[in-house]
Design a protein around this motif. Structure first.
Motif, mmCIF file in Angstrom:
data_model
loop_
_atom_site.group_PDB
_atom_site.id
_atom_site.type_symbol
_atom_site.label_atom_id
_atom_site.label_comp_id
_atom_site.label_asym_id
_atom_site.label_seq_id
_atom_site.Cartn_x
_atom_site.Cartn_y
_atom_site.Cartn_z
ATOM 1 N N PRO A 1 -0.741 3.577 14.716
ATOM 2 C CA PRO A 1 -1.156 2.602 13.551
ATOM 3 C C PRO A 1 0.373 2.673 12.477
ATOM 4 O O PRO A 1 0.308 1.922 11.815
ATOM 5 N N GLY A 2 1.224 3.527 12.924
ATOM 6 C CA GLY A 2 2.527 3.382 12.078
ATOM 7 C C GLY A 2 2.272 4.043 10.722
ATOM 8 O O GLY A 2 2.997 3.872 9.761
ATOM 9 N N ALA A 3 1.167 5.010 10.778
ATOM 10 C CA ALA A 3 1.034 5.779 9.354
ATOM 11 C C ALA A 3 0.766 7.258 9.764
ATOM 12 O O ALA A 3 -0.260 7.292 10.713
ATOM 13 N N SER A 4 1.223 7.990 9.270
ATOM 14 C CA SER A 4 0.864 9.715 9.860
ATOM 15 C C SER A 4 -0.456 10.108 9.109
ATOM 16 O O SER A 4 -0.898 10.626 9.902
ATOM 17 N N LEU B 1 -2.524 -7.331 9.153
ATOM 18 C CA LEU B 1 -2.443 -8.483 8.302
ATOM 19 C C LEU B 1 -0.952 -8.297 7.897
ATOM 20 O O LEU B 1 -0.572 -9.267 7.076
ATOM 21 N N GLY B 2 -0.068 -7.403 8.427
ATOM 22 C CA GLY B 2 1.496 -7.403 7.957
ATOM 23 C C GLY B 2 1.631 -6.885 6.582
ATOM 24 O O GLY B 2 2.697 -7.153 6.134
ATOM 25 N N TYR B 3 0.871 -6.069 5.943
ATOM 26 C CA TYR B 3 1.112 -5.726 4.589
ATOM 27 C C TYR B 3 2.004 -4.437 4.916
ATOM 28 O O TYR B 3 2.053 -3.569 5.845
ATOM 29 N N SER B 4 2.825 -4.239 3.989
ATOM 30 C CA SER B 4 3.833 -2.826 4.093
ATOM 31 C C SER B 4 2.934 -1.756 3.650
ATOM 32 O O SER B 4 2.647 -1.825 2.398
ATOM 33 N N ILE B 5 3.504 -0.623 4.283
ATOM 34 C CA ILE B 5 2.773 0.633 3.797
ATOM 35 C C ILE B 5 3.892 1.875 3.711
ATOM 36 O O ILE B 5 4.539 2.042 4.358
ATOM 37 N N GLY B 6 3.945 2.234 2.307
ATOM 38 C CA GLY B 6 4.730 3.404 2.125
ATOM 39 C C GLY B 6 3.902 4.670 2.205
ATOM 40 O O GLY B 6 2.800 4.748 2.043
ATOM 41 N N ALA C 1 -4.306 -3.363 7.295
ATOM 42 C CA ALA C 1 -3.412 -3.470 6.683
ATOM 43 C C ALA C 1 -2.393 -3.846 7.432
ATOM 44 O O ALA C 1 -1.541 -4.881 7.224
ATOM 45 N N ARG C 2 -2.100 -3.063 8.471
ATOM 46 C CA ARG C 2 -1.023 -3.095 9.164
ATOM 47 C C ARG C 2 -0.860 -4.579 10.127
ATOM 48 O O ARG C 2 -0.298 -5.337 10.114
ATOM 49 N N VAL D 1 0.806 -1.317 -0.057
ATOM 50 C CA VAL D 1 -0.094 0.141 0.043
ATOM 51 C C VAL D 1 0.952 1.254 -0.051
ATOM 52 O O VAL D 1 1.871 1.412 0.835
ATOM 53 N N VAL D 2 0.539 2.182 -0.867
ATOM 54 C CA VAL D 2 1.172 3.556 -0.757
ATOM 55 C C VAL D 2 0.250 4.582 -0.244
ATOM 56 O O VAL D 2 -0.809 4.776 -1.120
#
Lengths: 92, 259
Positions: B177-180, B219-224, B216-217, B132-133
């Motif tokens: 969440p690790g995403a801003s 389920l372990g998907y990588s997020i850019g 998404a986090r 995911v981006v």
């Protein structure tokens, strides 16, 4: 484990530790100085967190990037797009 | 010699990007967003298609979309309308079913999301192989134009339409969440990842976008992330209301308790 459970677990651990020290439940005979520091900790931490929140949000509001150029660029492109589309036959 | 050249070109261009545009009363904005998409995709050379999912707009959005199809071709502008306003999640499901790309881009059709960032999303995805981006307004040189001080302030503390600082702060504290930028809806997904996520998400509206990232986090998907600029409504009325604040908080607490 859900975030809620994580928080509940974290909070109970902290409250237990605080309770044990403040009320000397385990009869540890902790020096008076330590007890006097630990006792107001929860309130103190809440206040600190409150101040941190206000400061962080305030700072971020003040520094929220105002994309002036992006808006201007968009306005220019809108004009360009309208001309081009009219040429291609679009009826607005 | 000619066949070697064309086969390597085919290999490099195996990726196709399907842009999903759910629309409701976007008659004025739709031609502009399509024009911008065509411009930036054309310049970048990536293969793409635009899928317009109109929910029975009374202002003639579909007619404009048909004209655009005539201008740019039915292989570039696909129309998959629905009878009435059915919501974002189902619009995505509907769009995915008809998408022939292996990547899906979701964005707003009201010009707040600028297609010029799409090549950056694609680059970022290729660099890191991300699932995911997400476009973020909250880090790097991402930002917002068009919010007055009152809106910025309100939005800081309680509002959420575009997840103001305050709501964002609350979200970060509770969900980590690790995403801003969580309610941002300008994102690139691998097609199968989007399918998985839409399947599992149960919220509605803006909370839906938050849930997508949180799951998404999980389920372990990588997020850019790519910083984007968000230009508030050029035409049309903003759909922000008082009770959306309440539903945001409800949604946030639900996510807090269930993920």
């Amino acid at each position: 484990m859900t975030k809620l459970l994580e928080w509940l677990l974290g909070v109970s651990v902290v409250v237990t530790a605080w309770g044990l020290l403040t009320f000397d439940l385990l009869d540890l005979k902790v020096p008076q100085v330590y007890r006097e520091v630990v006792w107001p900790m929860p309130v103190y931490l809440l206040v600190v967190f409150g101040c941190y929140s206000i400061a962080t949000v305030g700072y971020r509001v003040a520094t929220f990037n105002d994309c002036e150029e992006a808006a201007q660029e968009l306005q220019a492109q809108i004009k360009e797009a309208k001309l081009d589309l009219k040429k291609k036959g679009l009826k607005f | 010699m000619a066949s070697r050249k064309s086969s390597s070109k085919r290999q490099a261009n195996k990726d196709k990007y399907s842009v999903l545009l759910p629309t409701y009363n976007e008659r004025e904005n739709l031609p502009l967003i399509v024009w911008l998409l065509v411009k930036y995709f054309g310049e970048s050379g990536y293969d793409y298609e635009i899928i317009v999912i109109d929910d029975g707009s009374p202002d003639g959005t579909l007619q404009v979309a048909q004209q655009l199809q005539g201008i740019y071709g039915a292989h570039r502008v696909l129309l998959r309308p629905r009878e009435k306003k059915l919501g974002l999640g189902t619009a995505y499901i509907h769009g995915i079913k008809h998408a022939t790309g292996n990547f899906i881009i979701i964005m707003d059709a009201d010009l707040s999301h600028h297609p010029k960032f799409i090549p950056e999303f694609i680059q970022k995805q290729k660099e890191g192989g991300f699932d995911v981006v997400s476009g973020t307004r909250y880090s790097g040189n991402g930002g917002v134009y068009g919010w007055d001080l009152r809106r910025k302030l309100i939005s800081r503390v309680t509002s959420f339409l575009s997840c103001s600082r305050g709501a964002n702060f609350l979200t970060q504290v509770l969900l980590r969440p690790g995403a801003s930028d969580l309610t941002g809806s300008f994102r690139l997904y691998k097609k199968e990842v989007l399918e998985q996520l839409v399947d599992r998400c149960v919220s509605k509206g803006y909370v839906f976008q938050m849930e997508m990232i949180v799951r998404a986090r999980q389920l372990g998907y990588s997020i850019g992330e790519v910083p984007i600029s968000f230009v508030d409504r050029v035409y049309g009325e903003s759909k922000l209301g008082g009770n959306e604040i309440v539903s945001f908080l409800k949604g946030l607490l639900t996510l807090f308790a269930t993920t």
